[in-house]
Design an enzyme around this catalytic site. Sequence first.
Site, short mmCIF file in Angstrom:
data_model
loop_
_atom_site.label_atom_id
_atom_site.label_comp_id
_atom_site.label_asym_id
_atom_site.label_seq_id
_atom_site.Cartn_x
_atom_site.Cartn_y
_atom_site.Cartn_z
N GLU A 170 8.68 -4.47 10.82
CA GLU A 170 9.08 -3.16 10.31
C GLU A 170 9.65 -2.29 11.43
OE1 GLU A 170 6.44 -1.24 7.55
OE2 GLU A 170 7.59 0.63 7.60
N LYS A 204 -1.28 -9.56 2.68
CA LYS A 204 -0.59 -9.13 3.90
C LYS A 204 -1.48 -8.12 4.63
CE LYS A 204 2.91 -5.92 3.85
NZ LYS A 204 2.35 -4.88 4.71
N ASP A 207 0.84 -1.19 0.00
CA ASP A 207 0.00 0.00 0.00
C ASP A 207 0.88 1.25 0.00
OD1 ASP A 207 0.85 -0.04 2.62
OD2 ASP A 207 -1.14 0.14 3.51
N SER A 208 2.21 1.05 0.05
CA SER A 208 3.15 2.14 -0.19
C SER A 208 2.94 2.73 -1.58
CB SER A 208 4.60 1.65 -0.05
OG SER A 208 4.80 0.46 -0.79
N ASP A 236 -1.07 -6.22 -0.62
CA ASP A 236 -1.17 -5.60 0.70
C ASP A 236 -2.60 -5.14 0.93
OD1 ASP A 236 -0.03 -4.77 3.04
OD2 ASP A 236 1.05 -3.07 2.17
N GLU A 280 -1.68 -5.56 8.38
CA GLU A 280 -0.94 -4.99 9.51
C GLU A 280 -1.66 -5.27 10.83
OE1 GLU A 280 -0.26 -0.79 8.92
OE2 GLU A 280 0.78 -1.12 7.01
O1 KIV Z 1 3.44 -1.14 1.74
C1 KIV Z 1 4.60 -1.60 1.76
O2 KIV Z 1 5.40 -1.40 0.84
C2 KIV Z 1 4.97 -2.40 2.91
C3 KIV Z 1 6.42 -2.70 3.10
C4 KIV Z 1 7.11 -1.48 3.57
C5 KIV Z 1 6.65 -3.85 3.99
O3 KIV Z 1 4.14 -2.76 3.67
#
Ligand code: KIV
Length: 280
Positions: free
Chosen positions: A205, A140, A71-72, A110, A142
Amino acid sequence: MYASARKKRSDNGSESARPYEPEKNPAVRRLTAGAIKRRKAKTAFPIATAYDAPFAQFVEDAGIDVVLVGDSVGNVVLGYEETTPVTVDDIVYHTKAVARGTSRAHIIADMPFGSYQVSNEEALRSAIRFVKEGGACSVKLEGGVHEADRVRAIARAGIPVVGHIGVTPQTAGLGPGFKMRTHRERLIEDARAIEEAGAYAIVLEVVDHEVSREITALLTIPTIGIGSGPHCDAQVLVLHDLLGMYPHSPPFAKRYAEVGRLATEALGAFARDVRERTFP
Ligand code: KIV
C-alpha cells in the site's frame, strides 16, 4: 434474499427452470489461494473490496473473482474516521453477507486492529472465526517482520494468509501517516519476511513504484498494489473509491463512476415526485 433472487430470475423476470444439480460444498467452487498464487507474473488481476451481498454480487458479475472484506468497512460503511474501531464481529458479519452474495469469488477477510497483535493463539482464534463463521477463504493482516510470526501461525493451521506492508492504516497514526513509503531495504526485508512466513500474496500500500517493482520481481508470491504503481501482479481498490460514492477519494484511486451523485439525484427526484404528488 436479494442476491439469490437476482440469480434465479431470467431476463423476462420468470423463474428459470434449472437442471438438477447435486448439493455441493460452496467453498469447493470458490477460487483457491493456490490458484491466486499461480497468477504470479501473469496477466495483472483486479481485486475489489465489498461489504454486503448486492455489491459483492456486482463485483463478481463484473468478472472480479477476488473480493476483500476490508477493515475499510469502518470508514466507508460504518462511519468511523479510522479503521481501528472495527471489530472481529463486524468483519464476520460483513464477510457472511459477501459470502451470500457470491458463489465463485475468493473472499479475503481483513483482520481488524486488535484481532491478531496480542499472541499467535489469539490471531489464530480470530482467523478461524472468519473462515468458520464468516465463510472467508483466506485472511489478511497488516505488518512486516514484526507480524511474520502471526502469519506463520495462521498459515501453519491451514488458513491461507495475505500480508500487507507499506502504509498500514491500522497503525498509520504511529508512523509517517499515509505518506508514500520509500525505505527500500526495510520494505524488502518486510516483504521477504512475510513471504518466508508462508503468505500466499502480499498487499503493497502506497509504496514507491520502483521499490514495488523490485519487490514484485524478488518475491515468488503475487504482489497486490494499491497506490503502488503499475508493476504489481494485482491491483486492489476500495469499492466506494472506484465507484465514486463519496466526494473525495485518495489521489491514486481512479473513479470509474459517480455513484454517490447518481444516488443523490435519484433520491432527490423521488422526494420531488412525492412532494408534487407525481408519484405514485
Ligand atoms: O481495508 C482495506 O480495504 C484494505 C485495502 C485498502 C487493501 O486493506
